[in-house]
Write a protein that holds these residues in place. Structure first.
Motif, short mmCIF file in Angstrom:
data_model
loop_
_atom_site.label_atom_id
_atom_site.label_comp_id
_atom_site.label_asym_id
_atom_site.label_seq_id
_atom_site.Cartn_x
_atom_site.Cartn_y
_atom_site.Cartn_z
N ASP A 170 0.74 -1.00 0.21
CA ASP A 170 -0.19 0.34 -0.13
C ASP A 170 0.73 1.27 0.23
O ASP A 170 1.73 1.37 -0.19
N GLU A 171 0.20 2.41 0.09
CA GLU A 171 1.19 3.45 0.32
C GLU A 171 2.28 3.81 1.37
O GLU A 171 2.94 4.93 0.98
N ASN A 172 1.87 3.20 2.43
CA ASN A 172 2.56 3.37 3.85
C ASN A 172 4.02 2.26 3.13
O ASN A 172 4.82 2.05 4.12
N GLY A 173 3.78 1.01 2.04
CA GLY A 173 4.84 -0.15 1.84
C GLY A 173 4.46 -1.33 2.73
O GLY A 173 5.69 -1.99 3.32
N ARG A 174 3.31 -1.42 2.90
CA ARG A 174 2.84 -2.25 3.58
C ARG A 174 1.97 -3.52 3.27
O ARG A 174 1.28 -2.88 2.08
N GLY A 185 5.33 -5.01 7.04
CA GLY A 185 5.67 -4.46 6.24
C GLY A 185 7.60 -3.81 7.20
O GLY A 185 8.25 -4.96 7.73
N TRP A 187 10.87 -2.48 8.34
CA TRP A 187 11.51 -0.99 9.36
C TRP A 187 13.07 -0.88 8.80
O TRP A 187 13.60 -2.56 9.33
N TRP A 202 2.13 -4.12 12.23
CA TRP A 202 1.02 -2.95 12.49
C TRP A 202 -0.25 -2.86 12.91
O TRP A 202 -0.49 -3.99 11.86
N GLY A 206 -3.35 1.49 12.64
CA GLY A 206 -1.35 2.04 11.76
C GLY A 206 -0.10 1.62 12.42
O GLY A 206 1.09 2.69 12.54
#
Length: 258
Positions: A170-174, A185, A187, A202, A206
């Motif tokens: 997704d847009e958060n890279g997860r 994701g 980290w 997460w 989030g």
């Protein structure tokens, strides 16, 4: 012609059965290729345990034999990390796990990309089959993840029409994992003297699921914030007492509120 057709059929058909680990079967005991892999696997479990996610019926293990019998030949493969939602019997010291016979098919298998290429992507179907082929065609594990710790590359594959399809984050890279109700994701940071990329969880809102050292730090910060709040209240009280005294009012002898 009949013989050729028979041989072609035997090459495409798989007769899979689910049998217990034979007592005389020797599980592969390959050495861990680097000290980072156990840390990565342990960190994945640690945050789940701290958050209260892990339940007794679940099976979460590392370098743990997953078993199947294919065309009469016993096979065991050990993913770097595996999650089984529910087992039939809680056993404290398992050597291996046979899906269907002992409980659910694993929902997730994770491999940490090793220095020597081959195993994680191997689609070899001859005995013994490669890991990719074993997870995709024999066990049919719904989610297969390959993580490259040095560069932080996360490859997330989902079983669709009996084939693994690469999915974009997704847009958060997860990636949202519905069976767990969590995001997975990458980290970047330091834990146990290892600095680099890690796989992290997460929650749906989030929030990063903490490791023990992070939870301790969070508790320390909360305690410090509470100490500062109490100190501010003490100072405010002292200023109020000083003001009342400056006005000739005894703060210990105030009239009652009406």
């Amino acid at each position: 012609m009949a013989t050729q057709l028979s041989e072609a059929k035997s090459q495409t058909e798989l007769v899979i059965s689910w049998e217990a680990l034979p007592k005389d079967f020797k599980l592969e005991d390959e050495p861990v290729e680097n000290t980072g892999q156990p840390l990565l696997a342990g960190a994945l479990r640690e945050s789940l345990e701290i958050s209260g996610f892990i339940q007794p019926q679940m099976l979460i293990a590392s370098n743990f034999g997953l078993c199947a019998t294919v065309n009469g030949q016993f096979i065991a493969k050990a993913p770097d990390w595996v999650y089984v939602p529910s087992v039939n019997q809680v056993v404290g010291n398992r050597k291996s796990y046979t899906p269907n016979l002992e409980g659910d098919i694993p929902a997730i298998a994770i491999e940490f990309l090793s220095d020597t290429e081959g195993g994680e992507y191997s689609v070899k179907r001859a005995y013994p089959p490669g890991k990719w082929y074993f997870y995709e065609h024999i066990l049919q594990i719904p989610i297969y993840i390959i993580f490259e710790p040095e560069g932080g590359l996360l490859e997330y594959y989902q079983l669709e029409n009996k084939r693994y399809e690469l999915k974009q984050p997704d847009e958060n890279g997860r990636h949202w994992i519905d069976v767990m109700g969590l995001f997975l994701g990458t980290w970047q940071g330091t834990k146990e003297a290892r600095t680099g990329y890690w796989l992290r969880w997460w929650d749906q809102a989030g929030n990063l699921l903490p490791w023990a050292v992070e939870q301790i730090e969070q508790e320390r910060q909360r305690a410090e914030q509470e100490r500062q709040r109490a100190e501010q209240e003490r100072q405010q009280k002292e200023r109020l007492i000083a003001y009342l005294q400056s006005q000739g009012i005894d703060p210990n002898n105030l009239p009652p509120f009406e």
